[in-house]
Design a protein around this motif. Structure first.
Motif, PDB file in Angstrom:
ATOM      1  N   LYS A  12     -66.631  22.779  -3.602  1.00  0.00           N
ATOM      2  CA  LYS A  12     -67.962  22.310  -3.186  1.00  0.00           C
ATOM      3  C   LYS A  12     -68.771  23.437  -2.555  1.00  0.00           C
ATOM      4  O   LYS A  12     -69.948  23.615  -2.854  1.00  0.00           O
ATOM      5  CB  LYS A  12     -67.836  21.139  -2.211  1.00  0.00           C
ATOM      6  CG  LYS A  12     -67.371  19.864  -2.861  1.00  0.00           C
ATOM      7  CD  LYS A  12     -67.194  18.758  -1.839  1.00  0.00           C
ATOM      8  CE  LYS A  12     -66.678  17.494  -2.510  1.00  0.00           C
ATOM      9  NZ  LYS A  12     -66.424  16.423  -1.541  1.00  0.00           N
ATOM     10  N   ALA A  13     -68.139  24.206  -1.686  1.00  0.00           N
ATOM     11  CA  ALA A  13     -68.832  25.316  -1.024  1.00  0.00           C
ATOM     12  C   ALA A  13     -69.182  26.405  -2.034  1.00  0.00           C
ATOM     13  O   ALA A  13     -70.285  26.967  -2.007  1.00  0.00           O
ATOM     14  CB  ALA A  13     -67.966  25.882   0.088  1.00  0.00           C
ATOM     15  N   PHE A  14     -68.270  26.683  -2.944  1.00  0.00           N
ATOM     16  CA  PHE A  14     -68.492  27.722  -3.951  1.00  0.00           C
ATOM     17  C   PHE A  14     -69.657  27.350  -4.867  1.00  0.00           C
ATOM     18  O   PHE A  14     -70.550  28.156  -5.116  1.00  0.00           O
ATOM     19  CB  PHE A  14     -67.214  27.930  -4.773  1.00  0.00           C
ATOM     20  CG  PHE A  14     -67.305  29.045  -5.776  1.00  0.00           C
ATOM     21  CD1 PHE A  14     -67.017  30.347  -5.398  1.00  0.00           C
ATOM     22  CD2 PHE A  14     -67.671  28.798  -7.093  1.00  0.00           C
ATOM     23  CE1 PHE A  14     -67.087  31.384  -6.312  1.00  0.00           C
ATOM     24  CE2 PHE A  14     -67.752  29.821  -8.016  1.00  0.00           C
ATOM     25  CZ  PHE A  14     -67.450  31.120  -7.624  1.00  0.00           C
ATOM     26  N   VAL A  15     -69.655  26.125  -5.354  1.00  0.00           N
ATOM     27  CA  VAL A  15     -70.691  25.679  -6.289  1.00  0.00           C
ATOM     28  C   VAL A  15     -72.075  25.707  -5.639  1.00  0.00           C
ATOM     29  O   VAL A  15     -73.060  26.045  -6.291  1.00  0.00           O
ATOM     30  CB  VAL A  15     -70.352  24.271  -6.835  1.00  0.00           C
ATOM     31  CG1 VAL A  15     -71.526  23.650  -7.568  1.00  0.00           C
ATOM     32  CG2 VAL A  15     -69.149  24.354  -7.749  1.00  0.00           C
ATOM     33  N   CYS A  16     -72.147  25.402  -4.361  1.00  0.00           N
ATOM     34  CA  CYS A  16     -73.449  25.444  -3.670  1.00  0.00           C
ATOM     35  C   CYS A  16     -74.076  26.829  -3.730  1.00  0.00           C
ATOM     36  O   CYS A  16     -75.294  26.956  -3.801  1.00  0.00           O
ATOM     37  CB  CYS A  16     -73.295  25.014  -2.213  1.00  0.00           C
ATOM     38  SG  CYS A  16     -73.034  23.245  -2.012  1.00  0.00           S
ATOM     39  N   GLU A  17     -73.243  27.871  -3.726  1.00  0.00           N
ATOM     40  CA  GLU A  17     -73.772  29.236  -3.786  1.00  0.00           C
ATOM     41  C   GLU A  17     -73.880  29.752  -5.217  1.00  0.00           C
ATOM     42  O   GLU A  17     -74.491  30.783  -5.458  1.00  0.00           O
ATOM     43  CB  GLU A  17     -72.915  30.190  -2.956  1.00  0.00           C
ATOM     44  CG  GLU A  17     -72.990  29.923  -1.481  1.00  0.00           C
ATOM     45  CD  GLU A  17     -74.414  29.947  -0.932  1.00  0.00           C
ATOM     46  OE1 GLU A  17     -75.186  30.854  -1.285  1.00  0.00           O
ATOM     47  OE2 GLU A  17     -74.753  29.029  -0.153  1.00  0.00           O
ATOM     48  N   ASP A  18     -73.309  29.032  -6.172  1.00  0.00           N
ATOM     49  CA  ASP A  18     -73.353  29.450  -7.574  1.00  0.00           C
ATOM     50  C   ASP A  18     -74.355  28.626  -8.381  1.00  0.00           C
ATOM     51  O   ASP A  18     -74.372  28.682  -9.605  1.00  0.00           O
ATOM     52  CB  ASP A  18     -71.950  29.329  -8.186  1.00  0.00           C
ATOM     53  CG  ASP A  18     -71.823  29.986  -9.542  1.00  0.00           C
ATOM     54  OD1 ASP A  18     -72.505  30.997  -9.781  1.00  0.00           O
ATOM     55  OD2 ASP A  18     -71.047  29.476 -10.370  1.00  0.00           O
ATOM     56  N   LEU A  19     -75.208  27.889  -7.712  1.00  0.00           N
ATOM     57  CA  LEU A  19     -76.140  26.985  -8.400  1.00  0.00           C
ATOM     58  C   LEU A  19     -77.169  27.707  -9.261  1.00  0.00           C
ATOM     59  O   LEU A  19     -77.617  27.164 -10.264  1.00  0.00           O
ATOM     60  CB  LEU A  19     -76.858  26.095  -7.379  1.00  0.00           C
ATOM     61  CG  LEU A  19     -76.039  24.937  -6.829  1.00  0.00           C
ATOM     62  CD1 LEU A  19     -76.820  24.194  -5.748  1.00  0.00           C
ATOM     63  CD2 LEU A  19     -75.611  23.983  -7.927  1.00  0.00           C
ATOM     64  N   ASP A  20     -77.563  28.913  -8.885  1.00  0.00           N
ATOM     65  CA  ASP A  20     -78.614  29.612  -9.624  1.00  0.00           C
ATOM     66  C   ASP A  20     -78.260  29.824 -11.092  1.00  0.00           C
ATOM     67  O   ASP A  20     -79.050  29.525 -11.974  1.00  0.00           O
ATOM     68  CB  ASP A  20     -78.928  30.968  -8.980  1.00  0.00           C
ATOM     69  CG  ASP A  20     -79.576  30.802  -7.617  1.00  0.00           C
ATOM     70  OD1 ASP A  20     -80.129  29.713  -7.345  1.00  0.00           O
ATOM     71  OD2 ASP A  20     -79.519  31.762  -6.823  1.00  0.00           O
ATOM     72  N   ASP A  21     -77.068  30.360 -11.346  1.00  0.00           N
ATOM     73  CA  ASP A  21     -76.723  30.667 -12.736  1.00  0.00           C
ATOM     74  C   ASP A  21     -75.445  29.990 -13.238  1.00  0.00           C
ATOM     75  O   ASP A  21     -75.143  30.053 -14.416  1.00  0.00           O
ATOM     76  CB  ASP A  21     -76.603  32.173 -12.932  1.00  0.00           C
ATOM     77  CG  ASP A  21     -75.627  32.821 -11.973  1.00  0.00           C
ATOM     78  OD1 ASP A  21     -74.871  32.096 -11.298  1.00  0.00           O
ATOM     79  OD2 ASP A  21     -75.623  34.061 -11.900  1.00  0.00           O
ATOM     80  N   MET A  22     -74.699  29.363 -12.334  1.00  0.00           N
ATOM     81  CA  MET A  22     -73.474  28.639 -12.689  1.00  0.00           C
ATOM     82  C   MET A  22     -72.535  29.462 -13.589  1.00  0.00           C
ATOM     83  O   MET A  22     -71.957  28.949 -14.539  1.00  0.00           O
ATOM     84  CB  MET A  22     -73.819  27.305 -13.367  1.00  0.00           C
ATOM     85  CG  MET A  22     -74.574  26.327 -12.487  1.00  0.00           C
ATOM     86  SD  MET A  22     -73.630  25.741 -11.081  1.00  0.00           S
ATOM     87  CE  MET A  22     -72.551  24.580 -11.885  1.00  0.00           C
ATOM     88  N   ASP A  23     -72.370  30.743 -13.252  1.00  0.00           N
ATOM     89  CA  ASP A  23     -71.514  31.614 -14.058  1.00  0.00           C
ATOM     90  C   ASP A  23     -70.094  31.739 -13.516  1.00  0.00           C
ATOM     91  O   ASP A  23     -69.268  32.451 -14.083  1.00  0.00           O
ATOM     92  CB  ASP A  23     -72.139  32.996 -14.207  1.00  0.00           C
ATOM     93  CG  ASP A  23     -72.278  33.738 -12.888  1.00  0.00           C
ATOM     94  OD1 ASP A  23     -72.059  33.120 -11.825  1.00  0.00           O
ATOM     95  OD2 ASP A  23     -72.627  34.934 -12.928  1.00  0.00           O
TER      96      ASP A  23
END
Length: 171
Positions: A12-23
């Motif tokens: 959950k924490a990781f995805v919140c910071e990877d939302l821009d490009d979801m790579d």
């Protein structure tokens, strides 16, 4: 090395910071921000976090994957759960000195006969031999062994070993 029960929190924490490009990759800066979203490590001190990044060789040029993010958080959890004496040692440690000796400590861990189960674990007996070979007297060895708690198979994980490098340096 990572508690499977914590993976959802880390994700959950990781995805919140990877939302821009979801790579599936975040920057060093975003890693530090994402860690604030993990309840079990949200109270980590700056020095503890800097230590974790140093020993895992994560810097401003590192692209952090979810797997690495999980390892970073697992080590942070271990560091924050150390007893007060060891946390105090970490706070007064010179991170440059630790970084300079880190290759030696990694080599010491991995030159030992690994566990039959996983290469990221060594037998408690192997650690005892390393401490003796390092010239520590019996009381120093006992003190270190009282701090490092082995798993049910009498093994020490690489992450648990990394937590206690400041303790090794203090002797």
């Amino acid at each position: 090395l990572v508690d499977p029960d914590k993976l959802e929190l880390y994700a959950k924490a990781f995805v919140c910071e990877d939302l821009d490009d979801m790579d599936g990759i975040i920057t060093y800066k975003n890693t530090r921000i994402a860690m604030l979203g993990v309840p079990s490590v949200g109270h980590v001190t700056t020095k503890q976090m800097d230590y974790v990044f140093k020993v895992l060789d994560v810097d401003e040029n590192t692209a952090v994957t979810f797997r690495m993010f999980s390892v970073i958080n697992a080590l942070c959890e271990r560091v924050t759960k150390m007893d007060q004496f060891c946390r105090d040692l970490l706070e007064i440690s010179n991170l440059i000195d630790i970084e300079r000796k880190l290759a030696l400590y990694r080599a010491m861990f991995y030159c030992n006969s690994s566990s039959e189960r996983d290469a990221n674990f060594i037998k408690l007996e192997a650690l005892k031999i390393e401490l003796m070979a390092g010239g520590l007297n019996w009381s120093q060895q006992q003190f270190i062994l009282s701090k490092i708690i082995p798993n049910d198979f009498f093994e020490i994980s690489f992450l648990d070993y990394l937590c206690y490098i400041p303790l090794f340096l203090s002797f």
